[in-house]
Design a protein around this motif. Sequence first.
Motif, PDB file in Angstrom:
ATOM      1  N   GLY A 183       0.751  -1.062  -0.157  1.00  0.00           N
ATOM      2  CA  GLY A 183       0.134   0.192  -0.164  1.00  0.00           C
ATOM      3  C   GLY A 183       0.850   1.036  -0.192  1.00  0.00           C
ATOM      4  N   GLN A 184       2.281   1.579   0.363  1.00  0.00           N
ATOM      5  CA  GLN A 184       3.093   2.482   0.317  1.00  0.00           C
ATOM      6  C   GLN A 184       3.638   2.536  -1.293  1.00  0.00           C
ATOM      7  N   ILE A 185       3.131   2.428  -2.241  1.00  0.00           N
ATOM      8  CA  ILE A 185       3.349   1.696  -3.836  1.00  0.00           C
ATOM      9  C   ILE A 185       2.670   2.543  -3.898  1.00  0.00           C
ATOM     10  N   PRO A 186       2.689   4.495  -5.248  1.00  0.00           N
ATOM     11  CA  PRO A 186       1.733   4.479  -5.372  1.00  0.00           C
ATOM     12  C   PRO A 186       1.624   3.305  -7.008  1.00  0.00           C
ATOM     13  N   GLY A 187       0.756   3.375  -6.646  1.00  0.00           N
ATOM     14  CA  GLY A 187       0.066   2.652  -8.249  1.00  0.00           C
ATOM     15  C   GLY A 187       1.127   3.568  -9.438  1.00  0.00           C
ATOM     16  N   SER A 188       1.015   4.611  -9.596  1.00  0.00           N
ATOM     17  CA  SER A 188       1.894   5.459 -10.593  1.00  0.00           C
ATOM     18  C   SER A 188       3.500   4.621 -11.023  1.00  0.00           C
ATOM     19  N   LYS A 189       3.526   4.113  -9.871  1.00  0.00           N
ATOM     20  CA  LYS A 189       5.176   3.802  -9.768  1.00  0.00           C
ATOM     21  C   LYS A 189       5.480   2.384 -10.186  1.00  0.00           C
ATOM     22  N   ILE A 190       4.103   1.186 -10.010  1.00  0.00           N
ATOM     23  CA  ILE A 190       4.168  -0.312 -10.696  1.00  0.00           C
ATOM     24  C   ILE A 190       4.223   0.043 -12.698  1.00  0.00           C
ATOM     25  N   ALA A 191       4.902  -0.866 -12.384  1.00  0.00           N
ATOM     26  CA  ALA A 191       5.531  -0.511 -14.348  1.00  0.00           C
ATOM     27  C   ALA A 191       4.530  -2.140 -14.925  1.00  0.00           C
ATOM     28  N   MET A 192       4.487  -2.846 -14.129  1.00  0.00           N
ATOM     29  CA  MET A 192       3.964  -4.005 -14.374  1.00  0.00           C
ATOM     30  C   MET A 192       3.413  -5.094 -13.224  1.00  0.00           C
ATOM     31  N   VAL A 193       2.557  -5.763 -13.210  1.00  0.00           N
ATOM     32  CA  VAL A 193       2.253  -6.896 -12.293  1.00  0.00           C
ATOM     33  C   VAL A 193       2.583  -8.243 -13.141  1.00  0.00           C
ATOM     34  N   GLN A 194       2.514  -9.424 -12.338  1.00  0.00           N
ATOM     35  CA  GLN A 194       2.656 -10.364 -12.732  1.00  0.00           C
ATOM     36  C   GLN A 194       2.451 -12.086 -12.053  1.00  0.00           C
ATOM     37  N   LEU A 195       1.538 -12.454 -12.213  1.00  0.00           N
ATOM     38  CA  LEU A 195       0.442 -13.081 -11.526  1.00  0.00           C
ATOM     39  C   LEU A 195       1.077 -14.318 -12.249  1.00  0.00           C
ATOM     40  N   SER A 196       1.211 -15.533 -10.908  1.00  0.00           N
ATOM     41  CA  SER A 196       1.403 -16.617 -11.350  1.00  0.00           C
ATOM     42  C   SER A 196       1.389 -17.275  -9.299  1.00  0.00           C
ATOM     43  N   ASP A 197       0.940 -18.657  -9.466  1.00  0.00           N
ATOM     44  CA  ASP A 197       0.403 -19.583  -8.305  1.00  0.00           C
ATOM     45  C   ASP A 197       1.153 -21.067  -8.089  1.00  0.00           C
ATOM     46  N   PHE A 198       2.024 -21.420  -6.880  1.00  0.00           N
ATOM     47  CA  PHE A 198       2.165 -22.786  -7.402  1.00  0.00           C
ATOM     48  C   PHE A 198       1.780 -23.741  -6.447  1.00  0.00           C
ATOM     49  N   MET A 199       1.831 -24.946  -6.362  1.00  0.00           N
ATOM     50  CA  MET A 199       0.716 -26.048  -5.724  1.00  0.00           C
ATOM     51  C   MET A 199       1.436 -25.963  -4.213  1.00  0.00           C
ATOM     52  N   TRP A 200       2.104 -26.200  -3.541  1.00  0.00           N
ATOM     53  CA  TRP A 200       2.253 -26.029  -1.791  1.00  0.00           C
ATOM     54  C   TRP A 200       2.429 -25.282  -1.627  1.00  0.00           C
ATOM     55  N   ARG A 201       2.276 -25.318  -0.197  1.00  0.00           N
ATOM     56  CA  ARG A 201       2.461 -23.740   0.440  1.00  0.00           C
ATOM     57  C   ARG A 201       3.871 -23.606   1.192  1.00  0.00           C
ATOM     58  N   GLU A 202       4.562 -24.336   1.386  1.00  0.00           N
ATOM     59  CA  GLU A 202       6.139 -24.089   2.201  1.00  0.00           C
ATOM     60  C   GLU A 202       6.962 -24.501   1.017  1.00  0.00           C
ATOM     61  N   ILE A 203       8.110 -23.159   0.247  1.00  0.00           N
ATOM     62  CA  ILE A 203       9.050 -24.136  -0.186  1.00  0.00           C
ATOM     63  C   ILE A 203      10.449 -23.860   0.662  1.00  0.00           C
ATOM     64  N   ARG A 204      10.652 -24.954   0.629  1.00  0.00           N
ATOM     65  CA  ARG A 204      11.922 -24.840   1.995  1.00  0.00           C
ATOM     66  C   ARG A 204      13.542 -25.145   1.455  1.00  0.00           C
ATOM     67  N   SER A 205      13.160 -24.943   0.352  1.00  0.00           N
ATOM     68  CA  SER A 205      14.410 -24.558   0.284  1.00  0.00           C
ATOM     69  C   SER A 205      15.066 -23.845  -1.758  1.00  0.00           C
ATOM     70  N   SER A 206      16.757 -22.959  -1.694  1.00  0.00           N
ATOM     71  CA  SER A 206      16.256 -21.893  -2.862  1.00  0.00           C
ATOM     72  C   SER A 206      16.567 -22.759  -3.940  1.00  0.00           C
ATOM     73  N   GLU A 207      16.893 -24.421  -3.922  1.00  0.00           N
ATOM     74  CA  GLU A 207      17.309 -24.865  -5.441  1.00  0.00           C
ATOM     75  C   GLU A 207      15.249 -25.447  -5.423  1.00  0.00           C
ATOM     76  N   GLU A 208      14.481 -25.474  -4.312  1.00  0.00           N
ATOM     77  CA  GLU A 208      13.090 -26.209  -4.971  1.00  0.00           C
ATOM     78  C   GLU A 208      12.081 -24.373  -5.251  1.00  0.00           C
ATOM     79  N   ARG A 209      13.300 -23.525  -4.951  1.00  0.00           N
ATOM     80  CA  ARG A 209      12.604 -22.322  -5.092  1.00  0.00           C
ATOM     81  C   ARG A 209      12.738 -22.013  -6.815  1.00  0.00           C
TER      82      ARG A 209
END
Length: 295
Positions: A183-209
């Motif tokens: 909420g502290q970022i003005p909408g005018s300073k957002i250049a793009m929004v990229q959306l996606s999700d993934f299938m598990w709640r946690e990512i447990r390592s940098s390799e898995e990320r």
Amino acid sequence: MNLSNFGMDTVTLAGTLEAKLDASRVAGFSQLMLWAKDLVNYPGGLDAAVQLVRRSGVRVTGIQVMRDYEGLSGTLHDYKVDVAKSMMEICRAVGSPLLMVCSSTSKHASGEPAKIARDLAKLATLGVPLNVKVGFEALSWGRNISEYQQAWEVVEMADHSNLGIVIDSFHMLANGAELDSLGQIPGSKIAMVQLSDFMWREIRSSEERIETARHLRVFPGEGEHSAELSALVRSIDRAGYRGDYSFEVFNDDFLQMAPELVALRARRSAKWVTDQVLRRSLQIRAPARAVQMSS
């Protein structure tokens, strides 16, 4: 926000550039995020690829992706500036208003915020005569900048009208980022929004990320973080962002499906996202209407 604000990223779709453009358009999308390699690797060459995109009538929302740019010095910095100039020329040729830049993973990059801000401002200045804006995104495995708050800090420090931040839901979810600072970022300073999700709640390592990011993303509404995604989109909408949303869904399974079917999944996801904002807005406004009716 409405469905015309949404588009796909070509990395999500299998097939040729023609097939990706057709699938996106048939599914009802009027815009598409391209990768530079979509164009330079086209069998007919770059010029033919540019003409194909322009004839398609599909609006290009951005070009992916400038990597490992900021924080460098000497000849390495000069080399990356030359690469950036070439990518900006591709942006201009195909009518893209945005060059995407992701935070560096290079061991040679300085983590000094002031240095990073100067480098980003330099890139933004180079884009001005070409009408190409620079969007800076925090990779969740970035060496010096891995959180969206850090990306916003250097974008704000750079203080350049041709520079904005890219909000990427995957990297935020993968880091377990808190959303209050959005909420502290003005909408005018957002250049793009990229959306996606993934299938598990946690990512447990940098390799898995990294593995999840590059091979196992899904569309919003299909994964395990629907509540967080809804809150993210509503926060951005309340901040006044009225720009484009791109589905950047790296998924090996989708690359084994007909692009038309994947594009239809994206269309359903766009409707799901807009419903989250609309439904919440109606819930907030309903009590006010009830008060007016009783007075």
